[in-house]
Motif scaffolding. Structure first.
Motif, PDB file in Angstrom:
ATOM      1  N   SER A   1      18.556 -11.485 -11.088  1.00  0.00           N
ATOM      2  CA  SER A   1      17.344 -11.692 -11.881  1.00  0.00           C
ATOM      3  C   SER A   1      16.128 -11.835 -10.985  1.00  0.00           C
ATOM      4  CB  SER A   1      17.483 -12.951 -12.746  1.00  0.00           C
ATOM      5  OG  SER A   1      18.516 -12.795 -13.666  1.00  0.00           O
ATOM      6  N   ALA A   2      16.278 -12.564  -9.900  1.00  0.00           N
ATOM      7  CA  ALA A   2      15.172 -12.757  -8.957  1.00  0.00           C
ATOM      8  C   ALA A   2      14.786 -11.421  -8.332  1.00  0.00           C
ATOM      9  CB  ALA A   2      15.569 -13.764  -7.885  1.00  0.00           C
ATOM     10  N   ARG A   3      15.772 -10.670  -7.915  1.00  0.00           N
ATOM     11  CA  ARG A   3      15.533  -9.363  -7.294  1.00  0.00           C
ATOM     12  C   ARG A   3      14.795  -8.453  -8.268  1.00  0.00           C
ATOM     13  NH1 ARG A   3      17.523  -4.336  -7.233  1.00  0.00           N
ATOM     14  NH2 ARG A   3      17.678  -3.236  -5.255  1.00  0.00           N
ATOM     15  N   GLU A   4      15.270  -8.391  -9.495  1.00  0.00           N
ATOM     16  CA  GLU A   4      14.647  -7.514 -10.481  1.00  0.00           C
ATOM     17  C   GLU A   4      13.219  -7.958 -10.793  1.00  0.00           C
ATOM     18  OE1 GLU A   4      14.188  -4.189 -12.312  1.00  0.00           O
ATOM     19  OE2 GLU A   4      16.012  -4.665 -11.208  1.00  0.00           O
ATOM     20  N   GLY A   5      12.988  -9.258 -10.839  1.00  0.00           N
ATOM     21  CA  GLY A   5      11.641  -9.768 -11.084  1.00  0.00           C
ATOM     22  C   GLY A   5      10.666  -9.348 -10.004  1.00  0.00           C
ATOM     23  N   VAL A   6      11.080  -9.487  -8.752  1.00  0.00           N
ATOM     24  CA  VAL A   6      10.208  -9.117  -7.635  1.00  0.00           C
ATOM     25  C   VAL A   6       9.990  -7.611  -7.602  1.00  0.00           C
ATOM     26  CG1 VAL A   6      10.016  -9.046  -5.125  1.00  0.00           C
ATOM     27  CG2 VAL A   6      10.713 -11.142  -6.256  1.00  0.00           C
ATOM     28  N   LEU A   7      11.044  -6.856  -7.820  1.00  0.00           N
ATOM     29  CA  LEU A   7      10.888  -5.394  -7.830  1.00  0.00           C
ATOM     30  C   LEU A   7       9.980  -4.925  -8.960  1.00  0.00           C
ATOM     31  CD1 LEU A   7      14.411  -4.053  -6.841  1.00  0.00           C
ATOM     32  CD2 LEU A   7      12.284  -3.967  -5.540  1.00  0.00           C
ATOM     33  N   THR A   8      10.034  -5.609 -10.091  1.00  0.00           N
ATOM     34  CA  THR A   8       9.156  -5.271 -11.207  1.00  0.00           C
ATOM     35  C   THR A   8       7.694  -5.396 -10.796  1.00  0.00           C
ATOM     36  OG1 THR A   8      10.801  -5.923 -12.844  1.00  0.00           O
ATOM     37  CG2 THR A   8       8.503  -5.918 -13.568  1.00  0.00           C
ATOM     38  N   LEU A   9       7.385  -6.446 -10.035  1.00  0.00           N
ATOM     39  CA  LEU A   9       6.006  -6.612  -9.552  1.00  0.00           C
ATOM     40  C   LEU A   9       5.572  -5.423  -8.709  1.00  0.00           C
ATOM     41  CD1 LEU A   9       5.818 -10.350  -8.437  1.00  0.00           C
ATOM     42  CD2 LEU A   9       4.733  -9.293 -10.415  1.00  0.00           C
ATOM     43  N   TRP A  10       6.435  -5.065  -7.750  1.00  0.00           N
ATOM     44  CA  TRP A  10       6.051  -3.964  -6.861  1.00  0.00           C
ATOM     45  C   TRP A  10       6.009  -2.645  -7.622  1.00  0.00           C
ATOM     46  CZ3 TRP A  10       6.975  -8.183  -3.818  1.00  0.00           C
ATOM     47  CH2 TRP A  10       6.179  -8.290  -2.663  1.00  0.00           C
ATOM     48  N   ARG A  11       6.941  -2.412  -8.509  1.00  0.00           N
ATOM     49  CA  ARG A  11       6.915  -1.161  -9.272  1.00  0.00           C
ATOM     50  C   ARG A  11       5.628  -1.039 -10.083  1.00  0.00           C
ATOM     51  NH1 ARG A  11      12.639  -2.466 -11.095  1.00  0.00           N
ATOM     52  NH2 ARG A  11      13.920  -1.509  -9.488  1.00  0.00           N
ATOM     53  N   ARG A  12       5.173  -2.152 -10.589  1.00  0.00           N
ATOM     54  CA  ARG A  12       3.984  -2.145 -11.440  1.00  0.00           C
ATOM     55  C   ARG A  12       2.689  -2.094 -10.635  1.00  0.00           C
ATOM     56  NH1 ARG A  12       2.299  -6.826 -15.608  1.00  0.00           N
ATOM     57  NH2 ARG A  12       0.384  -5.870 -16.328  1.00  0.00           N
ATOM     58  N   PHE A  13       2.613  -2.842  -9.550  1.00  0.00           N
ATOM     59  CA  PHE A  13       1.351  -3.003  -8.843  1.00  0.00           C
ATOM     60  C   PHE A  13       1.251  -2.219  -7.533  1.00  0.00           C
ATOM     61  CE2 PHE A  13       1.691  -6.763 -11.563  1.00  0.00           C
ATOM     62  CZ  PHE A  13       0.484  -6.678 -12.241  1.00  0.00           C
ATOM     63  N   GLN A  14       2.379  -1.903  -6.900  1.00  0.00           N
ATOM     64  CA  GLN A  14       2.383  -1.071  -5.691  1.00  0.00           C
ATOM     65  C   GLN A  14       3.641  -0.196  -5.720  1.00  0.00           C
ATOM     66  OE1 GLN A  14       2.015  -3.618  -2.216  1.00  0.00           O
ATOM     67  NE2 GLN A  14      -0.196  -3.711  -2.440  1.00  0.00           N
ATOM     68  N   PRO A  15       3.679   0.759  -6.643  1.00  0.00           N
ATOM     69  CA  PRO A  15       4.893   1.557  -6.841  1.00  0.00           C
ATOM     70  C   PRO A  15       5.357   2.324  -5.606  1.00  0.00           C
ATOM     71  CG  PRO A  15       3.067   2.418  -8.160  1.00  0.00           C
ATOM     72  CD  PRO A  15       2.603   1.143  -7.540  1.00  0.00           C
TER      73      PRO A  15
ATOM     74  N   ARG B   1       4.716 -11.723   2.536  1.00  0.00           N
ATOM     75  CA  ARG B   1       4.704 -10.479   1.753  1.00  0.00           C
ATOM     76  C   ARG B   1       4.052 -10.715   0.386  1.00  0.00           C
ATOM     77  NH1 ARG B   1      10.301  -9.466   3.833  1.00  0.00           N
ATOM     78  NH2 ARG B   1      10.079  -7.685   5.205  1.00  0.00           N
ATOM     79  N   LEU B   2       4.449 -11.804  -0.258  1.00  0.00           N
ATOM     80  CA  LEU B   2       3.897 -12.095  -1.580  1.00  0.00           C
ATOM     81  C   LEU B   2       2.413 -12.461  -1.493  1.00  0.00           C
ATOM     82  CD1 LEU B   2       7.020 -13.930  -2.947  1.00  0.00           C
ATOM     83  CD2 LEU B   2       6.018 -11.851  -3.924  1.00  0.00           C
ATOM     84  N   ARG B   3       2.028 -13.155  -0.441  1.00  0.00           N
ATOM     85  CA  ARG B   3       0.615 -13.491  -0.244  1.00  0.00           C
ATOM     86  C   ARG B   3      -0.213 -12.215  -0.083  1.00  0.00           C
ATOM     87  NH1 ARG B   3      -1.632 -13.499   4.204  1.00  0.00           N
ATOM     88  NH2 ARG B   3       0.147 -14.082   5.448  1.00  0.00           N
ATOM     89  N   ARG B   4       0.292 -11.276   0.725  1.00  0.00           N
ATOM     90  CA  ARG B   4      -0.434 -10.006   0.919  1.00  0.00           C
ATOM     91  C   ARG B   4      -0.563  -9.241  -0.405  1.00  0.00           C
ATOM     92  NH1 ARG B   4       2.555 -10.120   5.753  1.00  0.00           N
ATOM     93  NH2 ARG B   4       4.127  -8.712   4.901  1.00  0.00           N
ATOM     94  N   LEU B   5       0.501  -9.254  -1.210  1.00  0.00           N
ATOM     95  CA  LEU B   5       0.442  -8.586  -2.507  1.00  0.00           C
ATOM     96  C   LEU B   5      -0.597  -9.259  -3.404  1.00  0.00           C
ATOM     97  CD1 LEU B   5       1.567  -6.485  -4.515  1.00  0.00           C
ATOM     98  CD2 LEU B   5       3.258  -8.209  -5.192  1.00  0.00           C
ATOM     99  N   LEU B   6      -0.611 -10.582  -3.407  1.00  0.00           N
ATOM    100  CA  LEU B   6      -1.579 -11.320  -4.233  1.00  0.00           C
ATOM    101  C   LEU B   6      -3.017 -11.092  -3.773  1.00  0.00           C
ATOM    102  CD1 LEU B   6       0.456 -14.608  -4.597  1.00  0.00           C
ATOM    103  CD2 LEU B   6      -0.309 -13.161  -6.500  1.00  0.00           C
TER     104      LEU B   6
END
Length: 139
Positions: free
Chosen positions: A27-41, A80-85
């Motif tokens: 679930s955690a993996r899918e949640g994080v991947l969803t972010l990247w797929r949506r915002f940095q595909p 990584r998450l900070r850079r994405l944010l």
């Protein structure tokens, strides 16, 4: 980058690495991947591989009692998450939602903050207190 974004990245990175070794990993993996797929595909596939590699490193580190490696992995994901944010501030709301689903104790309904303030002023002294942000525009 404000302190709120830095704290969100810190919390999300720590939560991610912690969940990598448990049953909530998928679930955690899918949640994080969803972010990247949506915002940095264009980075989503790479991030998926990095998640898997981090999980393998984490499991090996835990087996051997290597807390330094676990701390390094946590710091990597926080960064990584900070850079994405920073690149995509609109990610914050979605990341908070994912964290609340993965760890309900992180949701605002479960967060209690107690603030106690006490001050004294004498003469023509002034006291300004706030439990959070405060903006004073005196001239």
């Amino acid at each position: 980058m404000g302190p709120e974004i830095a704290e969100l990245a810190r919390t999300a990175g720590t939560t991610m690495v912690t969940l990598m070794a448990g049953q909530a990993w998928e679930s955690a993996r899918e949640g994080v991947l969803t972010l990247w797929r949506r915002f940095q595909p264009d980075r989503a596939e790479t991030v998926g591989g990095e998640l898997e590699a981090t999980r393998e490193d984490l499991l090996l580190a835990r087996e051997s009692g290597d807390t330094d490696t676990e701390a390094e992995l946590t710091a990597e994901w926080q960064a990584r998450l900070r850079r994405l944010l920073v690149a995509r501030p609109e990610v914050a709301g979605e990341l908070r939602r994912i964290l609340a689903e993965l760890n309900p104790e992180l949701s605002p309904a479960h967060t209690t903050v107690e603030v106690r303030l006490r001050a004294e002023a004498s003469g023509s002294g002034r006291v300004y207190q706030a439990g959070r942000d405060q903006h004073i525009t005196e001239r």
